[in-house]
Scaffold this motif. Structure first.
Motif, PDB file in Angstrom:
ATOM      1  N   ARG A   6       0.831  -1.358   0.035  1.00 12.28           N
ATOM      2  CA  ARG A   6      -0.070  -0.010  -0.026  1.00 12.28           C
ATOM      3  C   ARG A   6       0.940   1.058   0.163  1.00 12.28           C
ATOM      4  O   ARG A   6       1.705   1.306   0.481  1.00 12.28           O
ATOM      5  N   LYS A   7       0.201   2.151  -0.670  1.00 10.16           N
ATOM      6  CA  LYS A   7       0.830   3.626  -0.676  1.00 10.16           C
ATOM      7  C   LYS A   7       0.596   4.229   1.029  1.00 10.16           C
ATOM      8  O   LYS A   7      -0.356   3.883   1.368  1.00 10.16           O
ATOM      9  N   VAL A   8       1.880   4.709   1.358  1.00  5.39           N
ATOM     10  CA  VAL A   8       1.504   5.353   2.719  1.00  5.39           C
ATOM     11  C   VAL A   8       2.108   6.735   2.825  1.00  5.39           C
ATOM     12  O   VAL A   8       3.095   6.931   1.757  1.00  5.39           O
ATOM     13  N   ASP A   9       1.954   7.384   3.626  1.00  3.68           N
ATOM     14  CA  ASP A   9       2.301   8.592   3.798  1.00  3.68           C
ATOM     15  C   ASP A   9       3.363   8.710   4.781  1.00  3.68           C
ATOM     16  O   ASP A   9       3.374   7.738   5.841  1.00  3.68           O
ATOM     17  N   LYS A  74       4.517  16.173   3.935  1.00  4.86           N
ATOM     18  CA  LYS A  74       4.068  14.837   4.072  1.00  4.86           C
ATOM     19  C   LYS A  74       4.601  14.448   2.714  1.00  4.86           C
ATOM     20  O   LYS A  74       4.540  15.039   1.792  1.00  4.86           O
ATOM     21  N   LYS A  75       5.191  13.207   2.882  1.00  5.08           N
ATOM     22  CA  LYS A  75       5.804  12.425   1.584  1.00  5.08           C
ATOM     23  C   LYS A  75       5.070  11.144   1.353  1.00  5.08           C
ATOM     24  O   LYS A  75       4.476  10.784   2.375  1.00  5.08           O
ATOM     25  N   SER A  76       5.385  10.329   0.209  1.00  3.12           N
ATOM     26  CA  SER A  76       4.887   9.194   0.148  1.00  3.12           C
ATOM     27  C   SER A  76       5.943   7.849  -0.288  1.00  3.12           C
ATOM     28  O   SER A  76       6.928   8.403  -0.576  1.00  3.12           O
ATOM     29  N   GLY A 117       8.202  -7.793   6.140  1.00  2.44           N
ATOM     30  CA  GLY A 117       7.757  -6.340   5.823  1.00  2.44           C
ATOM     31  C   GLY A 117       8.723  -5.699   5.312  1.00  2.44           C
ATOM     32  O   GLY A 117       9.824  -5.911   5.552  1.00  2.44           O
ATOM     33  N   ALA A 118       8.180  -4.484   4.384  1.00  2.00           N
ATOM     34  CA  ALA A 118       9.365  -3.725   3.666  1.00  2.00           C
ATOM     35  C   ALA A 118       8.660  -2.345   3.636  1.00  2.00           C
ATOM     36  O   ALA A 118       7.523  -2.062   3.415  1.00  2.00           O
ATOM     37  N   ILE A 119       9.602  -1.416   3.718  1.00  2.00           N
ATOM     38  CA  ILE A 119       9.403  -0.035   3.369  1.00  2.00           C
ATOM     39  C   ILE A 119      10.060   0.346   2.151  1.00  2.00           C
ATOM     40  O   ILE A 119      11.302   0.148   2.185  1.00  2.00           O
ATOM     41  N   LEU A 120       9.328   1.087   1.216  1.00  2.00           N
ATOM     42  CA  LEU A 120      10.370   1.698   0.252  1.00  2.00           C
ATOM     43  C   LEU A 120       9.847   2.805  -0.483  1.00  2.00           C
ATOM     44  O   LEU A 120       8.777   3.127  -0.082  1.00  2.00           O
ATOM     45  N   TRP A 121      10.926   3.523  -1.016  1.00  2.00           N
ATOM     46  CA  TRP A 121      10.664   4.853  -1.625  1.00  2.00           C
ATOM     47  C   TRP A 121      11.214   4.796  -2.913  1.00  2.00           C
ATOM     48  O   TRP A 121      12.119   4.107  -3.371  1.00  2.00           O
ATOM     49  N   VAL A 122      10.363   5.493  -3.860  1.00  2.00           N
ATOM     50  CA  VAL A 122      10.627   5.944  -5.201  1.00  2.00           C
ATOM     51  C   VAL A 122      10.735   7.409  -5.325  1.00  2.00           C
ATOM     52  O   VAL A 122      10.066   8.038  -4.316  1.00  2.00           O
TER      53      VAL A 122
END
Length: 137
Positions: A6-9, A74-76, A117-122
């Protein structure tokens, strides 16, 4: 259970790079009843950058203000969760690579109990394209 992405803030703060600073910030958020989906901290020059992915962004912003934290805008990013298995994160990375989307940063962990679990940014310009590629909602 299948994977969910899911897209998160997310938000970050700059903090002193010294013992106890992370504990101080997390304690203040706990006292405000903030639930975090993910948290990451790392040195950034003479300071530290602390990233927060809150469960409820509006409540987080309010609580951070009361705690005196100076938030970034706030970023995504994206939060992936699923059954732990060989190649779980490789599959995510391959989808993005095939779409020519560069991953700015990623943190992935085994969560125990057969879960990961993973968090990732583009880059901001790639958020919508990545959301489509990953079927993130």
């Amino acid at each position: 259970m299948s994977d969910t992405i899911r897209k998160v803030d997310y938000y970050y703060i700059k903090a002193a790079n010294k013992p106890g600073e992370g504990a101080r910030v997390l304690r203040a958020l706990r006292e405000e009843g903030v639930n975090l989906l993910a948290f990451s901290g790392f040195p950034q020059g003479q300071k530290a950058q602390i990233d927060f992915i809150p469960d409820d962004p509006d409540a987080f912003e309010t609580a951070a203000g009361r705690a005196g934290l100076k938030l970034s805008k706030k970023k995504s990013g994206f939060l992936a969760q699923g059954d732990d298995r060989p190649g779980a994160v490789a599959d995510i990375m391959a989808k993005l690579a095939d779409a020519k989307i560069n991953v700015t940063a990623i943190d992935a962990v085994s969560a125990g109990g057969g879960r990961y679990g993973a968090i990732l940014w583009v880059k901001p310009k790639d958020i919508d394209k990545a959301a489509n590629v990953l079927n993130a909602f």
